[in-house]
Design a protein around this motif. Sequence first.
Motif, short mmCIF file in Angstrom:
data_model
loop_
_atom_site.label_atom_id
_atom_site.label_comp_id
_atom_site.label_asym_id
_atom_site.label_seq_id
_atom_site.Cartn_x
_atom_site.Cartn_y
_atom_site.Cartn_z
N ASP A 81 0.83 -1.20 0.00
CA ASP A 81 0.00 0.00 0.00
C ASP A 81 0.86 1.25 0.00
N GLY A 82 0.20 2.40 0.03
CA GLY A 82 0.91 3.67 -0.02
C GLY A 82 1.85 3.88 1.14
N ARG A 83 1.44 3.47 2.31
CA ARG A 83 2.30 3.65 3.49
C ARG A 83 3.59 2.85 3.35
N SER A 84 3.49 1.59 2.89
CA SER A 84 4.70 0.77 2.75
C SER A 84 5.61 1.32 1.66
N VAL A 85 5.01 1.89 0.60
CA VAL A 85 5.83 2.50 -0.46
C VAL A 85 6.57 3.71 0.09
N LEU A 103 9.84 3.22 -11.16
CA LEU A 103 8.68 2.55 -11.74
C LEU A 103 7.83 2.06 -10.58
N GLN A 104 6.76 2.77 -10.30
CA GLN A 104 5.95 2.50 -9.11
C GLN A 104 4.74 1.64 -9.51
N THR A 105 4.81 0.33 -9.24
CA THR A 105 3.78 -0.60 -9.70
C THR A 105 2.71 -0.92 -8.68
N SER A 106 2.88 -0.47 -7.46
CA SER A 106 1.90 -0.76 -6.40
C SER A 106 0.60 0.01 -6.65
N THR A 107 -0.52 -0.59 -6.24
CA THR A 107 -1.81 0.10 -6.34
C THR A 107 -2.01 0.92 -5.08
N VAL A 108 -1.92 2.24 -5.20
CA VAL A 108 -1.97 3.11 -4.02
C VAL A 108 -3.04 4.18 -4.10
N GLY A 109 -3.68 4.33 -5.26
CA GLY A 109 -4.73 5.33 -5.40
C GLY A 109 -4.20 6.69 -5.82
N PRO A 110 -5.07 7.57 -6.32
CA PRO A 110 -4.66 8.87 -6.86
C PRO A 110 -4.03 9.81 -5.84
N ASP A 111 -4.58 9.88 -4.63
CA ASP A 111 -4.06 10.84 -3.66
C ASP A 111 -2.63 10.50 -3.24
N VAL A 112 -2.40 9.24 -2.94
CA VAL A 112 -1.04 8.83 -2.55
C VAL A 112 -0.08 8.99 -3.71
N THR A 113 -0.56 8.70 -4.92
CA THR A 113 0.29 8.89 -6.10
C THR A 113 0.77 10.33 -6.20
N THR A 114 -0.11 11.28 -5.96
CA THR A 114 0.27 12.69 -6.00
C THR A 114 1.37 12.98 -4.99
N ASP A 115 1.22 12.43 -3.78
CA ASP A 115 2.25 12.62 -2.75
C ASP A 115 3.59 12.02 -3.18
N LEU A 116 3.55 10.82 -3.77
CA LEU A 116 4.78 10.15 -4.19
C LEU A 116 5.45 10.90 -5.34
N VAL A 117 4.66 11.46 -6.23
CA VAL A 117 5.21 12.26 -7.33
C VAL A 117 6.00 13.46 -6.77
N HIS A 118 5.43 14.10 -5.76
CA HIS A 118 6.10 15.25 -5.15
C HIS A 118 7.40 14.82 -4.45
N ARG A 119 7.35 13.68 -3.79
CA ARG A 119 8.56 13.19 -3.12
C ARG A 119 9.63 12.83 -4.13
N ALA A 120 9.20 12.22 -5.24
CA ALA A 120 10.16 11.85 -6.29
C ALA A 120 10.83 13.10 -6.85
N ALA A 121 10.03 14.13 -7.09
CA ALA A 121 10.59 15.37 -7.64
C ALA A 121 11.62 15.97 -6.69
#
Length: 300
Positions: A81-85, A103-121
């Motif tokens: 999940d998003g927390r483990s990612v 390459l983020q293959t986990s299913t985490v949903g749109p909101d968490v994806t937005t957070d991960l995109v910001h962290r990646a940047a």
Amino acid sequence: MTAAPASSPGAVPGQPVVAVLGTGIMGSGMARSLLRAGLQVRAWNRTQDKARPLAADGATVTDTAEDAVRGADVVLTALYDGRSVAETLTAATPGLRPGQVWLQTSTVGPDVTTDLVHRAAGLGLVYLDAPVSGTREPAERGTLTVFVSGPSTARATALPVLEAIGQRTLWVGEAQGAASRLKLVANTWVINMVNSVAECLNLAEGLGVSPRMFLDVMKGGPLDTPYLQSKAGAVLAGDLTPSFALSTALKDSRLILEAAQAAGVTLDLVAASTARFARAEAAGHGAEDMIATYYAGRAE
């Protein structure tokens, strides 16, 4: 610390080095598919025992996420999940460098994806939102369907990885999160379908109808599907070895409901499916295949 060798057995020169973070049902299957394709793989899992078997297939199993990602061209996350990612990204951060493709293959949903995109940047990583469609067997065979969205500049680096793990890659576009949104729509179909199979078996047994007769009636007709036959067959055979765990299906169904609510959409069937999964999990079936939702409707 486990140092990565110059190359793994069978590695093809010029292919990207891939760090696979998360070696559960999906991650271990993808790692083996990458190894068969000649890619160098470094594997890490929070529970080391789940990663160690990959060493026999040619992967370098590292002690830490930091060791796995150091020097890798592509970082592939396949976690629950998003927390483990997010926690894994934190653990890996000292070994990351700007320019690596995530390459983020986990299913985490749109909101968490937005957070991960910001962290990646913030870390200088090139983020590809890449949830996969498929279960244990397609992951092992390298026949997953991969939904990908993100910068087109990362395609060349990611392509060998995508070709190794999937038989089909759908480039959804460059808008971040587009692939995750599509994945939730696809999972809605799967989640409702598996519960439909379970309910048909429940009703057949409750009415004294042979479940096998029901399957024979459907077989070969326009409403028959391999999924119906395989999932019902698993229940009738008493084999609930997880190809996709019920607890994971419950997690995904909750993500779908959250996304639907944010979009102003009412999903009655997914709400009912979520309730069935929750009852089955509470009864001790969370680690079994998601067709164990059958037990949520079984007469006691």
